[in-house]
Design a protein around this motif. Structure first.
Motif, PDB file in Angstrom:
ATOM      1  N   MET A   1     -45.038 100.030  33.292  1.00 44.24           N
ATOM      2  CA  MET A   1     -45.318  98.943  32.343  1.00 44.24           C
ATOM      3  C   MET A   1     -44.652  97.653  32.813  1.00 44.24           C
ATOM      4  O   MET A   1     -43.626  97.685  33.483  1.00 44.24           O
ATOM      5  N   ILE A   2     -45.271  96.529  32.454  1.00 46.10           N
ATOM      6  CA  ILE A   2     -44.746  95.230  32.845  1.00 46.10           C
ATOM      7  C   ILE A   2     -44.889  94.264  31.673  1.00 46.10           C
ATOM      8  O   ILE A   2     -45.862  94.335  30.923  1.00 46.10           O
TER       9      ILE A   2
ATOM     10  N   ASP B   1     -45.497  85.858  34.214  1.00 44.29           N
ATOM     11  CA  ASP B   1     -44.238  86.582  34.058  1.00 44.29           C
ATOM     12  C   ASP B   1     -43.258  85.721  33.259  1.00 44.29           C
ATOM     13  O   ASP B   1     -42.845  84.657  33.727  1.00 44.29           O
ATOM     14  N   PRO B   2     -42.841  86.169  32.055  1.00 49.56           N
ATOM     15  CA  PRO B   2     -41.907  85.372  31.245  1.00 49.56           C
ATOM     16  C   PRO B   2     -40.461  85.538  31.672  1.00 49.56           C
ATOM     17  O   PRO B   2     -39.577  84.875  31.131  1.00 49.56           O
ATOM     18  N   GLU B   3     -40.213  86.459  32.623  1.00 53.65           N
ATOM     19  CA  GLU B   3     -38.863  86.818  33.048  1.00 53.65           C
ATOM     20  C   GLU B   3     -38.064  87.307  31.842  1.00 53.65           C
ATOM     21  O   GLU B   3     -38.509  88.188  31.136  1.00 53.65           O
ATOM     22  N   ASP B   4     -36.909  86.706  31.573  1.00 51.25           N
ATOM     23  CA  ASP B   4     -36.073  87.192  30.460  1.00 51.25           C
ATOM     24  C   ASP B   4     -36.266  86.384  29.190  1.00 51.25           C
ATOM     25  O   ASP B   4     -35.636  86.664  28.168  1.00 51.25           O
TER      26      ASP B   4
ATOM     27  N   ILE C   1     -50.827  84.767  23.849  1.00 55.13           N
ATOM     28  CA  ILE C   1     -50.353  86.161  23.729  1.00 55.13           C
ATOM     29  C   ILE C   1     -48.850  86.153  23.991  1.00 55.13           C
ATOM     30  O   ILE C   1     -48.413  85.878  25.112  1.00 55.13           O
ATOM     31  N   PRO C   2     -48.014  86.403  22.978  1.00 58.83           N
ATOM     32  CA  PRO C   2     -46.563  86.419  23.196  1.00 58.83           C
ATOM     33  C   PRO C   2     -46.154  87.608  24.065  1.00 58.83           C
ATOM     34  O   PRO C   2     -46.996  88.415  24.465  1.00 58.83           O
ATOM     35  N   ASN C   3     -44.868  87.731  24.330  1.00 54.26           N
ATOM     36  CA  ASN C   3     -44.355  88.801  25.197  1.00 54.26           C
ATOM     37  C   ASN C   3     -44.930  90.156  24.805  1.00 54.26           C
ATOM     38  O   ASN C   3     -44.845  90.566  23.646  1.00 54.26           O
ATOM     39  N   ARG C   4     -45.541  90.792  25.798  1.00 58.88           N
ATOM     40  CA  ARG C   4     -46.187  92.083  25.538  1.00 58.88           C
ATOM     41  C   ARG C   4     -46.113  92.946  26.792  1.00 58.88           C
ATOM     42  O   ARG C   4     -46.197  92.446  27.913  1.00 58.88           O
ATOM     43  N   GLU C   5     -45.970  94.242  26.586  1.00 57.19           N
ATOM     44  CA  GLU C   5     -45.940  95.177  27.714  1.00 57.19           C
ATOM     45  C   GLU C   5     -47.339  95.748  27.929  1.00 57.19           C
ATOM     46  O   GLU C   5     -47.983  96.217  26.983  1.00 57.19           O
ATOM     47  N   ILE C   6     -47.812  95.678  29.165  1.00 59.74           N
ATOM     48  CA  ILE C   6     -49.106  96.257  29.516  1.00 59.74           C
ATOM     49  C   ILE C   6     -48.952  97.073  30.785  1.00 59.74           C
ATOM     50  O   ILE C   6     -47.917  97.001  31.471  1.00 59.74           O
ATOM     51  N   LYS C   7     -49.975  97.851  31.115  1.00 60.08           N
ATOM     52  CA  LYS C   7     -49.918  98.679  32.315  1.00 60.08           C
ATOM     53  C   LYS C   7     -49.942  97.804  33.564  1.00 60.08           C
ATOM     54  O   LYS C   7     -50.644  96.797  33.618  1.00 60.08           O
ATOM     55  N   THR C   8     -49.171  98.201  34.558  1.00 60.05           N
ATOM     56  CA  THR C   8     -49.045  97.407  35.784  1.00 60.05           C
ATOM     57  C   THR C   8     -50.379  97.215  36.473  1.00 60.05           C
ATOM     58  O   THR C   8     -50.666  96.140  37.019  1.00 60.05           O
TER      59      THR C   8
END
Length: 296
Positions: free
Chosen positions: A1-2, A19-22, A46-53
């Motif tokens: 996930m990324i 990539d929003p980094e931290d 789309i705010p910070n979200r985890e999706i498949k690499t």
């Protein structure tokens, strides 16, 4: 996930992942990012979200920073300059007698390039126009020819439904639409009724297509033999939206076999014999009664 954020650079434009980094970003915030065109000003949709690499194209470019008040002011200045550039380019097109229609002008955020979008029914030799525009704006000039769907997306308008065009409001990408969708949804094949103001098939034909396909797969077709609570009969018509089937049921009255048209819900019938289909599964109305032997 990324972890990614989705950024859009134009209204109803395509959403790109960065990539929003931290850092944590909220929907509606404006950010400065680096793209293939250079430094750009975009809006977080789309705010910070985890999706498949595997769903993103690597490597992801990073967000440079959150937009400041100076960045907001510069963006508004660029918008004002675009209107001025539009009028200048339009005058030059007339001067060079070019068969092209100017649609929109876009400045990159860093002012390294000015993009002019136009439509034309034929190839246009605009080399002299580019030279003159470059001498006026003192920057790189790019003329980009677009299609009628992109023209409509940029200009906007009202659809036959009375609402703003989908492509100009929220559709990021154009979905493929075919005349087969209109047939499966039992719509009139009158081009005026199923075409948008761009002259192409309406994008909204795609919205309910999957639902129609699912319903059609489990319902009989005209000509199929089914068993109903009233007996066996042949399908006369099918209402996909209500999932109702009109059947000619065979009944015996006074030693005579007669057919009576009755309507049943799809759950109350059982298919016993499906009608055989030819190559495409149907014959268009315009070919009904046509002598196909002439083609042999």
């Amino acid at each position: 996930m990324i972890t990614v954020i989705g950024i859009r650079f134009r209204r109803a434009g395509k959403v790109y992942y960065f990539d929003p980094e931290d850092a944590a970003y909220e929907q509606g915030q404006h950010v400065i990012v680096e793209t293939a065109r250079g430094v750009e000003y975009g809006e977080v949709v789309i705010p910070n979200r985890e999706i498949k690499t595997e769903e993103v194209i690597q490597p992801l470019k990073k967000v440079i920073r959150l937009a400041t008040q100076e960045d907001d002011d510069k963006y508004e200045q660029n918008k004002a300059k675009e209107k001025e550039a539009f009028n200048i380019c339009k005058e030059k097109i007339i001067k060079h007698n070019l068969d092209m229609k100017l649609i929109d002008v876009e400045y990159t955020f860093d002012n390294n390039k000015v993009l002019f979008y136009f439509t034309s029914y034929e190839r246009v030799d605009f080399r002299e126009l580019v030279k003159e525009l470059a001498s006026i704006f003192k920057t790189r000039i790019e003329l980009r020819q677009i299609g009628v769907r992109d023209e409509t997306k940029m200009c906007g308008g009202m659809g036959i439904c009375g609402r703003s065009l989908c492509c100009n409001s929220f559709l990021g990408d154009f979905q493929p639409v075919s005349i087969k969708m209109a047939k499966e949804q039992s719509l009139s094949l009158n081009p005026i009724k199923i075409s948008g103001i761009c002259g192409r098939l309406m994008c909204c034909l795609k919205y309910e297509q999957d639902c129609y396909v699912e319903v059609r797969d489990r319902l009989p077709e005209v000509g199929d033999v089914v068993i109903t609570p009233e007996g066996k009969g042949e399908v006369l018509s099918v209402n996909l939206l209500r999932e109702q089937i009109k059947v000619a049921v065979k009944k015996k009255e006074k030693d005579k076999e007669e057919k009576e048209a009755m309507v049943f819900a799809s759950k109350d019938i059982k298919i016993v014999n499906r009608k055989k289909k030819c190559c495409e599964g149907h014959v268009d109305d315009e070919f009904q009664g046509f002598d196909f032997s002439k083609l042999e």
